[in-house]
Design an enzyme around this catalytic site. Sequence first.
Site, PDB file in Angstrom:
ATOM      1  N   ASP A 185       0.924  -1.175   0.076  1.00 39.88           N
ATOM      2  CA  ASP A 185      -0.135   0.021   0.059  1.00 39.88           C
ATOM      3  C   ASP A 185       1.064   1.202   0.261  1.00 39.88           C
ATOM      4  OD1 ASP A 185      -3.021   1.012   0.441  1.00 39.88           O
ATOM      5  OD2 ASP A 185      -1.749   2.147   2.090  1.00 39.88           O
ATOM      6  N   HIS A 217      -7.162  -6.573  -0.881  1.00 32.75           N
ATOM      7  CA  HIS A 217      -5.964  -5.668  -0.649  1.00 32.75           C
ATOM      8  C   HIS A 217      -5.080  -5.779   0.250  1.00 32.75           C
ATOM      9  CE1 HIS A 217      -4.097  -1.640  -0.832  1.00 32.75           C
ATOM     10  NE2 HIS A 217      -4.356  -1.531   0.586  1.00 32.75           N
TER      11      HIS A 217
END
Length: 314
Positions: A108, A290
């Site tokens: 991320d 994610h």
Amino acid sequence: MHEPADFPRPTSVPLDGVNLEVYEAGQQNVGNPIVLCHGWPEHAFSWRYQLSVLADAGYHVIVLNQRGYGNSSRPPEVTAYDIEHLAGDIVGLLDHYGYDTATVVGHDWGAMVAWWLSLLHPARVDRVIALSVPYQERGDQPWIEWMEAVFGDDFYFVHFNRQPGVADAVFDENTERFLRNLFRTNEPPPQPQPGMALIDLATREAPVGDPLMSEAELAVTVESFQSTGFTSSINWYRNLDRNWHLLADLDPIVHQPALMIYGDRDPVAHGPNLTRFVPDVEVVNLDCGHWIQQEKPEAVNRVILDWLDRNPAG
């Protein structure tokens, strides 16, 4: 559900103007350092399934809570969270441990730090591993301006910048609910333009999908943000356009060998021009969302170790 792995006690490493909370495993000064950089809104604990595995493979593993997180320093100035400072923290850690170079792994926002560190300090990075977030092409327009034009002013990146303090207060008031609703797996496909949906997670009554973490695991991150609040971590987003300017005169090509790991169900878009800017990249897709290294820890560990073996440092 994965059981919590043993996690070492942290140490506080003093750098130039900040202290960083650092977790380590493996033998220092073996000439095989690997730095793991977390994303938002996470904690060094997000690498719990990688730390001991990499150490057992012979690496000195350095996992930091980056500035603004955990017990690391939280400078009050927004500009203290630009990429020069974030990349400088990694360089400072390498200097602290006596390493000239390291393999840098990021998920991320941590992936963005890894990519940009390789541009700002190419001599200090020997390999790059990125999870979820691909290399971001700089383009002709600052990133927040571009997002505002494409996604609108309620897109969370734009909202964080144009309405400072609003989202911070909502998250601070609903920390446990926000993080419980955010850290999920097996969710329905996201809308292409989530807008305020991320901020709305702070007040959603019923979580969607399955929990990513056990209650004990979730509590680590919840307690951390209940202590720190969210402003310092959101300040990373408030430097995106500043970073766009800071990166203007750099060679935009990542010359180091790189591994890019995507989640097939991750709402973060794949990088369409990845090989243009990262010519020596290998791409792996995993069936997950994610939170890649927590959703698929065994697969991630296997992919990383295999790639490291086939792409020796130096």
